[in-house]
Scaffold this motif. Structure first.
Motif, PDB file in Angstrom:
ATOM      1  N   ARG A  92       0.835  -1.217   0.000  1.00  0.00           N
ATOM      2  CA  ARG A  92       0.000   0.000   0.000  1.00  0.00           C
ATOM      3  C   ARG A  92       0.862   1.256   0.000  1.00  0.00           C
ATOM      4  N   GLY A  93       2.165   1.117   0.195  1.00  0.00           N
ATOM      5  CA  GLY A  93       3.056   2.275   0.138  1.00  0.00           C
ATOM      6  C   GLY A  93       3.215   2.991   1.454  1.00  0.00           C
ATOM      7  N   LEU A  94       2.968   2.333   2.557  1.00  0.00           N
ATOM      8  CA  LEU A  94       3.077   2.991   3.853  1.00  0.00           C
ATOM      9  C   LEU A  94       4.512   3.353   4.206  1.00  0.00           C
ATOM     10  N   ASP A  95       5.476   2.698   3.615  1.00  0.00           N
ATOM     11  CA  ASP A  95       6.867   3.054   3.887  1.00  0.00           C
ATOM     12  C   ASP A  95       7.479   3.835   2.730  1.00  0.00           C
ATOM     13  N   ALA A  96       6.637   4.346   1.846  1.00  0.00           N
ATOM     14  CA  ALA A  96       7.132   5.073   0.671  1.00  0.00           C
ATOM     15  C   ALA A  96       7.940   6.305   1.068  1.00  0.00           C
ATOM     16  N   GLU A  97       7.496   7.023   2.100  1.00  0.00           N
ATOM     17  CA  GLU A  97       8.210   8.226   2.528  1.00  0.00           C
ATOM     18  C   GLU A  97       9.611   7.855   3.026  1.00  0.00           C
ATOM     19  N   GLU A  98       9.724   6.751   3.754  1.00  0.00           N
ATOM     20  CA  GLU A  98      11.038   6.313   4.230  1.00  0.00           C
ATOM     21  C   GLU A  98      11.937   5.927   3.059  1.00  0.00           C
ATOM     22  N   ARG A  99      11.361   5.265   2.063  1.00  0.00           N
ATOM     23  CA  ARG A  99      12.150   4.881   0.881  1.00  0.00           C
ATOM     24  C   ARG A  99      12.661   6.115   0.146  1.00  0.00           C
ATOM     25  N   ARG A 100      11.781   7.114  -0.033  1.00  0.00           N
ATOM     26  CA  ARG A 100      12.194   8.335  -0.734  1.00  0.00           C
ATOM     27  C   ARG A 100      13.292   9.058   0.047  1.00  0.00           C
ATOM     28  N   GLU A 102      15.473   7.717   2.064  1.00  0.00           N
ATOM     29  CA  GLU A 102      16.700   6.926   1.916  1.00  0.00           C
ATOM     30  C   GLU A 102      17.332   7.158   0.546  1.00  0.00           C
ATOM     31  N   GLU A 103      16.499   7.226  -0.502  1.00  0.00           N
ATOM     32  CA  GLU A 103      17.026   7.488  -1.853  1.00  0.00           C
ATOM     33  C   GLU A 103      17.674   8.866  -1.925  1.00  0.00           C
ATOM     34  N   ARG A 104      17.050   9.856  -1.291  1.00  0.00           N
ATOM     35  CA  ARG A 104      17.641  11.200  -1.275  1.00  0.00           C
ATOM     36  C   ARG A 104      18.992  11.183  -0.574  1.00  0.00           C
ATOM     37  N   ARG A 105      19.057  10.511   0.542  1.00  0.00           N
ATOM     38  CA  ARG A 105      20.327  10.453   1.278  1.00  0.00           C
ATOM     39  C   ARG A 105      21.401   9.743   0.456  1.00  0.00           C
ATOM     40  N   SER A 114      33.737   5.420  -0.708  1.00  0.00           N
ATOM     41  CA  SER A 114      34.989   5.419   0.047  1.00  0.00           C
ATOM     42  C   SER A 114      35.415   6.827   0.433  1.00  0.00           C
ATOM     43  N   ASN A 115      35.040   7.833  -0.353  1.00  0.00           N
ATOM     44  CA  ASN A 115      35.398   9.214  -0.049  1.00  0.00           C
ATOM     45  C   ASN A 115      34.277   9.936   0.680  1.00  0.00           C
ATOM     46  N   SER A 116      33.179   9.261   0.926  1.00  0.00           N
ATOM     47  CA  SER A 116      32.013   9.887   1.534  1.00  0.00           C
ATOM     48  C   SER A 116      32.243  10.099   3.025  1.00  0.00           C
ATOM     49  N   LYS A 117      31.830  11.248   3.499  1.00  0.00           N
ATOM     50  CA  LYS A 117      31.911  11.563   4.923  1.00  0.00           C
ATOM     51  C   LYS A 117      30.560  11.332   5.599  1.00  0.00           C
ATOM     52  N   ALA A 118      29.571  10.911   4.837  1.00  0.00           N
ATOM     53  CA  ALA A 118      28.236  10.696   5.391  1.00  0.00           C
ATOM     54  C   ALA A 118      28.250   9.503   6.335  1.00  0.00           C
ATOM     55  N   ARG A 119      27.412   9.582   7.331  1.00  0.00           N
ATOM     56  CA  ARG A 119      27.306   8.490   8.298  1.00  0.00           C
ATOM     57  C   ARG A 119      26.436   7.371   7.749  1.00  0.00           C
ATOM     58  N   MET A 120      26.687   6.177   8.242  1.00  0.00           N
ATOM     59  CA  MET A 120      25.872   5.025   7.881  1.00  0.00           C
ATOM     60  C   MET A 120      24.477   5.205   8.495  1.00  0.00           C
ATOM     61  N   ASN A 121      23.462   4.665   7.846  1.00  0.00           N
ATOM     62  CA  ASN A 121      22.116   4.686   8.398  1.00  0.00           C
ATOM     63  C   ASN A 121      22.189   4.109   9.813  1.00  0.00           C
ATOM     64  N   PRO A 122      21.699   4.825  10.822  1.00  0.00           N
ATOM     65  CA  PRO A 122      21.882   4.361  12.204  1.00  0.00           C
ATOM     66  C   PRO A 122      21.222   3.006  12.483  1.00  0.00           C
TER      67      PRO A 122
END
Length: 162
Positions: A92-100, A102-105, A114-122
């Motif tokens: 039904r798409g209830l987790d669609a906002e979370e997916r979007r 995550e895609e943005r991040r 390897s050069n990314s300074k971003a943190r891993m998904n907690p």
């Protein structure tokens, strides 16, 4: 027996000493104990008489087995129901906002991780730490930034039950 069969002198000595101690406890000589042993061996193993269970014991065992079986069935049924509900919610798409989100991040991080300074998904980071280390829950919580209740909940959900 072992005293005569072993190829090691130490085993033979120890077995003979043990046989002597056992014979002395019964008030026998070593020869008398060996003769009794030989008679017992020729008669075959002794079967101790088993008491037949009472009607109450049989009834209890039957009810216990039935309730255990029903509990296992109920657990499997609940797991299947939860999985079906989760699948239906995703469909039904209830987790669609979370997916979007995550895609943005992931797009913001770029393709070269390897050069990314971003943190891993907690949540993913906590799952890896819980699965691959034996760190205390408080330590995992402080590393990932999640609270202790989220960490404990994740650990409980990661268990293999059944």
């Amino acid at each position: 027996m072992l005293a005569a069969e072993s190829s090691f002198q130490g085993e033979r000595d120890n077995a003979l000493a043990a046989a002597k101690r056992m014979a002395e406890r019964k008030g026998l000589t070593l020869d008398e104990a060996a003769a009794l042993r030989a008679q017992g061996a020729s008669e075959g193993p002794r079967q101790e008489a088993k008491r037949a269970p009472t009607e109450a014991e049989r009834e209890f065992a039957s009810r216990f087995a039935t309730s255990t079986h029903l509990m296992d069935q109920e657990i499997r049924r609940e797991k299947a129901r939860r999985e079906a509900a989760m699948k239906a919610a995703k469909d039904r798409g209830l987790d669609a906002e979370e997916r979007r989100a995550e895609e943005r991040r992931s797009r913001q991080r770029g393709t070269n991780r390897s050069n990314s300074k971003a943190r891993m998904n907690p949540y993913r980071h906590a799952a890896v730490l819980l699965a691959e280390t034996s760190l205390p829950f408080r330590e995992v919580a402080s590393i990932t930034g999640l609270n202790i209740y989220q960490i404990v909940g994740m650990k409980l959900k990661m268990r293999n039950v059944a």
